[in-house]
Design a protein around this motif. Structure first.
Motif, PDB file in Angstrom:
ATOM      1  N   ALA A 115       0.841  -1.194   0.000  1.00  0.00           N
ATOM      2  CA  ALA A 115       0.000   0.000   0.000  1.00  0.00           C
ATOM      3  C   ALA A 115       0.881   1.250   0.000  1.00  0.00           C
ATOM      4  N   MET A 116       0.317   2.328  -0.528  1.00  0.00           N
ATOM      5  CA  MET A 116       1.071   3.590  -0.568  1.00  0.00           C
ATOM      6  C   MET A 116       1.482   4.024   0.833  1.00  0.00           C
ATOM      7  N   SER A 117       0.652   3.784   1.828  1.00  0.00           N
ATOM      8  CA  SER A 117       1.003   4.182   3.200  1.00  0.00           C
ATOM      9  C   SER A 117       2.248   3.430   3.680  1.00  0.00           C
ATOM     10  N   VAL A 118       2.404   2.171   3.275  1.00  0.00           N
ATOM     11  CA  VAL A 118       3.584   1.378   3.639  1.00  0.00           C
ATOM     12  C   VAL A 118       4.818   1.957   2.959  1.00  0.00           C
ATOM     13  N   ILE A 119       4.689   2.268   1.685  1.00  0.00           N
ATOM     14  CA  ILE A 119       5.804   2.844   0.932  1.00  0.00           C
ATOM     15  C   ILE A 119       6.214   4.180   1.543  1.00  0.00           C
ATOM     16  N   GLU A 120       5.238   5.002   1.875  1.00  0.00           N
ATOM     17  CA  GLU A 120       5.542   6.306   2.475  1.00  0.00           C
ATOM     18  C   GLU A 120       6.235   6.144   3.828  1.00  0.00           C
ATOM     19  N   SER A 121       5.812   5.171   4.613  1.00  0.00           N
ATOM     20  CA  SER A 121       6.444   4.945   5.921  1.00  0.00           C
ATOM     21  C   SER A 121       7.883   4.484   5.758  1.00  0.00           C
ATOM     22  N   ILE A 122       8.109   3.536   4.865  1.00  0.00           N
ATOM     23  CA  ILE A 122       9.470   3.030   4.639  1.00  0.00           C
ATOM     24  C   ILE A 122      10.345   4.145   4.080  1.00  0.00           C
ATOM     25  N   ALA A 123       9.823   4.885   3.110  1.00  0.00           N
ATOM     26  CA  ALA A 123      10.583   5.997   2.529  1.00  0.00           C
ATOM     27  C   ALA A 123      10.894   7.044   3.599  1.00  0.00           C
ATOM     28  N   GLY A 124       9.901   7.352   4.432  1.00  0.00           N
ATOM     29  CA  GLY A 124      10.107   8.333   5.499  1.00  0.00           C
ATOM     30  C   GLY A 124      11.164   7.894   6.489  1.00  0.00           C
ATOM     31  N   PHE A 125      11.171   6.618   6.827  1.00  0.00           N
ATOM     32  CA  PHE A 125      12.175   6.096   7.753  1.00  0.00           C
ATOM     33  C   PHE A 125      13.577   6.272   7.185  1.00  0.00           C
ATOM     34  N   PHE A 126      13.749   5.969   5.903  1.00  0.00           N
ATOM     35  CA  PHE A 126      15.079   6.045   5.296  1.00  0.00           C
ATOM     36  C   PHE A 126      15.421   7.417   4.725  1.00  0.00           C
ATOM     37  N   GLY A 127      14.470   8.344   4.748  1.00  0.00           N
ATOM     38  CA  GLY A 127      14.756   9.692   4.267  1.00  0.00           C
ATOM     39  C   GLY A 127      14.869   9.801   2.766  1.00  0.00           C
ATOM     40  N   VAL A 128      14.156   8.944   2.054  1.00  0.00           N
ATOM     41  CA  VAL A 128      14.119   9.018   0.593  1.00  0.00           C
ATOM     42  C   VAL A 128      12.691   9.354   0.179  1.00  0.00           C
ATOM     43  N   PRO A 129      12.508   9.961  -0.992  1.00  0.00           N
ATOM     44  CA  PRO A 129      11.136  10.231  -1.425  1.00  0.00           C
ATOM     45  C   PRO A 129      10.437   8.924  -1.823  1.00  0.00           C
ATOM     46  N   PRO A 130       9.134   8.830  -1.649  1.00  0.00           N
ATOM     47  CA  PRO A 130       8.427   7.617  -2.072  1.00  0.00           C
ATOM     48  C   PRO A 130       8.667   7.270  -3.544  1.00  0.00           C
ATOM     49  N   GLY A 131       8.883   8.291  -4.365  1.00  0.00           N
ATOM     50  CA  GLY A 131       9.154   8.071  -5.786  1.00  0.00           C
ATOM     51  C   GLY A 131      10.390   7.227  -6.048  1.00  0.00           C
ATOM     52  N   TYR A 132      11.267   7.131  -5.063  1.00  0.00           N
ATOM     53  CA  TYR A 132      12.462   6.285  -5.198  1.00  0.00           C
ATOM     54  C   TYR A 132      12.069   4.868  -5.607  1.00  0.00           C
ATOM     55  N   PHE A 133      10.966   4.382  -5.089  1.00  0.00           N
ATOM     56  CA  PHE A 133      10.559   3.004  -5.330  1.00  0.00           C
ATOM     57  C   PHE A 133       9.808   2.821  -6.648  1.00  0.00           C
ATOM     58  N   PHE A 134       9.421   3.933  -7.315  1.00  0.00           N
ATOM     59  CA  PHE A 134       8.647   3.846  -8.552  1.00  0.00           C
ATOM     60  C   PHE A 134       9.396   4.322  -9.786  1.00  0.00           C
ATOM     61  N   ASP A 135      10.189   5.351  -9.619  1.00  0.00           N
ATOM     62  CA  ASP A 135      10.803   6.048 -10.749  1.00  0.00           C
ATOM     63  C   ASP A 135      12.296   5.743 -10.788  1.00  0.00           C
ATOM     64  N   ASP A 136      12.735   5.079 -11.850  1.00  0.00           N
ATOM     65  CA  ASP A 136      14.153   4.688 -11.935  1.00  0.00           C
ATOM     66  C   ASP A 136      15.081   5.894 -12.038  1.00  0.00           C
ATOM     67  N   GLU A 137      14.618   6.984 -12.631  1.00  0.00           N
ATOM     68  CA  GLU A 137      15.453   8.188 -12.707  1.00  0.00           C
ATOM     69  C   GLU A 137      15.650   8.792 -11.314  1.00  0.00           C
ATOM     70  N   ILE A 138      14.570   8.876 -10.562  1.00  0.00           N
ATOM     71  CA  ILE A 138      14.676   9.365  -9.174  1.00  0.00           C
ATOM     72  C   ILE A 138      15.576   8.432  -8.382  1.00  0.00           C
ATOM     73  N   ALA A 139      15.373   7.117  -8.546  1.00  0.00           N
ATOM     74  CA  ALA A 139      16.184   6.133  -7.819  1.00  0.00           C
ATOM     75  C   ALA A 139      17.666   6.288  -8.152  1.00  0.00           C
ATOM     76  N   ALA A 140      17.986   6.509  -9.422  1.00  0.00           N
ATOM     77  CA  ALA A 140      19.394   6.661  -9.818  1.00  0.00           C
ATOM     78  C   ALA A 140      20.007   7.891  -9.155  1.00  0.00           C
ATOM     79  N   ASN A 141      19.262   8.998  -9.120  1.00  0.00           N
ATOM     80  CA  ASN A 141      19.771  10.218  -8.485  1.00  0.00           C
ATOM     81  C   ASN A 141      19.951  10.021  -6.980  1.00  0.00           C
ATOM     82  N   ILE A 142      18.981   9.391  -6.339  1.00  0.00           N
ATOM     83  CA  ILE A 142      19.079   9.140  -4.897  1.00  0.00           C
ATOM     84  C   ILE A 142      20.235   8.188  -4.614  1.00  0.00           C
ATOM     85  N   ASP A 143      20.408   7.156  -5.452  1.00  0.00           N
ATOM     86  CA  ASP A 143      21.496   6.200  -5.247  1.00  0.00           C
ATOM     87  C   ASP A 143      22.858   6.890  -5.293  1.00  0.00           C
ATOM     88  N   LYS A 144      23.026   7.860  -6.178  1.00  0.00           N
ATOM     89  CA  LYS A 144      24.285   8.616  -6.223  1.00  0.00           C
ATOM     90  C   LYS A 144      24.509   9.355  -4.902  1.00  0.00           C
TER      91      LYS A 144
END
Length: 149
Positions: free
Chosen positions: A62-91
């Motif tokens: 669920a989106m609420s689960v994704i938001e909680s996990i993202a919030g815990f790690f300090g990444v935007p929820p989009g990290y888990f959906f958008d490969d471009e966002i994920a690549a930038n965050i990974d750097k």
């Protein structure tokens, strides 16, 4: 040339778990993640469920689960959906991991105590060492061992 396949939610989650953790220790346990999510007042997610997501035993959280996990790690929820966002965050996460190393921090602090000319000398030395390390082993000139008097 083929493009790399997109990473799954589980792969991205496993990567962020392995990468984002306090200095001088390993990744958070699933129980620590559960407690940290709760402490931040985010939607509850059990450690067992996070484990199942990482192991791909569960998918489509669920989106609420994704938001909680993202919030815990300090990444935007989009990290888990958008490969471009994920690549930038990974750097950014890679840079963070390098600075998390206490030896690197201590070295940087010592370098910053030097004057500008001496800092430039240290940078030049690092550049020389990197060039040496990038050469194939059979083309490297042998370095003399350090002598300690």
């Amino acid at each position: 040339m083929t493009e790399p396949r997109p990473r799954s939610f589980a792969e991205k989650l496993a990567h962020v778990i392995a990468t984002v953790h306090p200095p001088d220790r390993g990744p958070y346990s699933y129980r620590e993640m559960e407690a940290g999510i709760q402490e931040r007042g985010l939607a509850p997610v059990s450690g067992a469920y996070i484990n199942q997501l990482v192991k791909e035993r569960r998918d489509n959280p669920a989106m609420s689960v994704i938001e909680s996990i993202a919030g815990f790690f300090g990444v935007p929820p989009g990290y888990f959906f958008d490969d471009e966002i994920a690549a930038n965050i990974d750097k950014q996460l890679e840079a963070l991991a390098r600075w998390r190393d206490s030896e690197a921090i201590e070295t940087a602090e010592r370098i910053m105590q030097l004057g500008p000319r001496d800092r430039r000398t240290v940078v030049d030395l690092i550049d020389s060492l990197q060039q040496y390390e990038e050469q194939p082993r059979d083309r490297r000139t042998r370095r003399k061992p350090a002598t300690h008097d």
